[in-house]
Scaffold this active site. Structure first.
Site, PDB file in Angstrom:
ATOM      1  N   HIS A   1      -6.760   0.874  -0.894  1.00 58.15           N
ATOM      2  CA  HIS A   1      -6.253  -0.197  -1.395  1.00 58.15           C
ATOM      3  C   HIS A   1      -7.160  -1.255  -1.459  1.00 58.15           C
ATOM      4  O   HIS A   1      -7.658  -2.273  -0.643  1.00 58.15           O
ATOM      5  CB  HIS A   1      -4.916  -0.819  -0.794  1.00 58.15           C
ATOM      6  CG  HIS A   1      -4.206  -1.514  -1.815  1.00 58.15           C
ATOM      7  ND1 HIS A   1      -2.645  -1.559  -1.430  1.00 58.15           N
ATOM      8  CD2 HIS A   1      -4.155  -1.962  -2.930  1.00 58.15           C
ATOM      9  CE1 HIS A   1      -2.104  -2.345  -2.419  1.00 58.15           C
ATOM     10  NE2 HIS A   1      -2.910  -2.652  -3.099  1.00 58.15           N
TER      11      HIS A   1
ATOM     12  N   GLU B   1       1.351   9.755  -5.649  1.00 52.18           N
ATOM     13  CA  GLU B   1       1.983  11.170  -5.168  1.00 52.18           C
ATOM     14  C   GLU B   1       2.808  11.444  -6.630  1.00 52.18           C
ATOM     15  O   GLU B   1       2.519  12.599  -6.719  1.00 52.18           O
ATOM     16  CB  GLU B   1       2.843  11.128  -3.875  1.00 52.18           C
ATOM     17  CG  GLU B   1       1.897  11.092  -2.657  1.00 52.18           C
ATOM     18  CD  GLU B   1       2.468  11.455  -1.278  1.00 52.18           C
ATOM     19  OE1 GLU B   1       3.402  12.427  -1.522  1.00 52.18           O
ATOM     20  OE2 GLU B   1       2.545  10.966  -0.486  1.00 52.18           O
TER      21      GLU B   1
ATOM     22  N   THR C   1       0.720  -1.149   0.197  1.00 52.23           N
ATOM     23  CA  THR C   1      -0.057  -0.083   0.047  1.00 52.23           C
ATOM     24  C   THR C   1       0.892   1.422  -0.060  1.00 52.23           C
ATOM     25  O   THR C   1       0.559   2.247  -0.720  1.00 52.23           O
ATOM     26  CB  THR C   1      -1.156   0.030   1.197  1.00 52.23           C
ATOM     27  OG1 THR C   1      -1.786  -1.060   1.073  1.00 52.23           O
ATOM     28  CG2 THR C   1      -1.908   1.278   1.247  1.00 52.23           C
TER      29      THR C   1
END
Length: 131
Positions: free
Chosen positions: A72, A46, A38
Site C-alpha cells: 500500500h 481480489e 489496506t
C-alpha cells in the site's frame, strides 16, 4: 476443470470505487485517520481478479483467494476515487496468478501480486461439511 483450458494470460478487469467512510482505517480502529484501509484495497484487488476470469469458468466452478503480496503506497481520503486493476500473468492447472494495482486521482496507491485457486463449489462446500 483445468484452468489452462479457459484462462489466458492477459485477461484483465478493473473496478472503480469512491471511498466510503466504512472502508477506512478510522472506521475499524478508533483514533486512526479516515483513509482507505489496506485490507479494503486488497479486497478490491481480489474482486477485480475474480472479475477478470469469472465469465470464463465452467458452471459450478469458482475461484478463491489463496495468496496476496501487496504494498500500500499512498493514502486516499473518504470520497476519493480509486481504480483497481487485475491482469492474469500465469495460469496453472488449479491456480491463476495476477498482477494487481490501485490508483487514485493522483498516483498509484497499491501494487502487488495475487493468486486464486480454482475449485468446484459443490465439492468445496461438501468438504467443509456444508453441503
Amino acid at each position: 476443470m483445468d484452468a489452462r483450458d479457459a484462462i489466458k494470460i492477459g485477461m484483465s478487469a478493473e473496478r472503480m470505487l469512491v471511498v466510503p467512510a466504512d472502508r477506512t482505517v478510522g472506521h475499524f480502529v478508533p483514533d486512526m485517520p479516515m483513509v482507505y484501509a489496506t485490507p479494503m484495497m486488497i479486497l478490491e484487488m481480489e474482486m477485480a481478479s475474480a472479475d477478470a476470469i469469472a465469465p470464463h469458468l465452467e458452471t459450478g466452478w469458482i475461484t478463491l483467494g489463496t495468496e496476496v503480496d501487496i504494498r500500500h503506497l499512498a493514502a486516499t481520503l473518504v470520497g476519493g476515487r480509486v481504480r483497481t486493476t487485475a491482469k492474469v500473468i500465469a495460469v496453472e492447472r488449479r491456480v491463476i496468478r495476477f498482477e494487481v494495482e490501485a490508483f487514485n486521482d493522483k498516483r498509484r496507491i497499491g501494487e502487488g501480486r495475487h493468486a486464486r485457486g480454482l475449485v468446484n463449489a459443490a465439492t468445496f462446500m461438501k468438504q467443509l461439511g456444508a453441503g
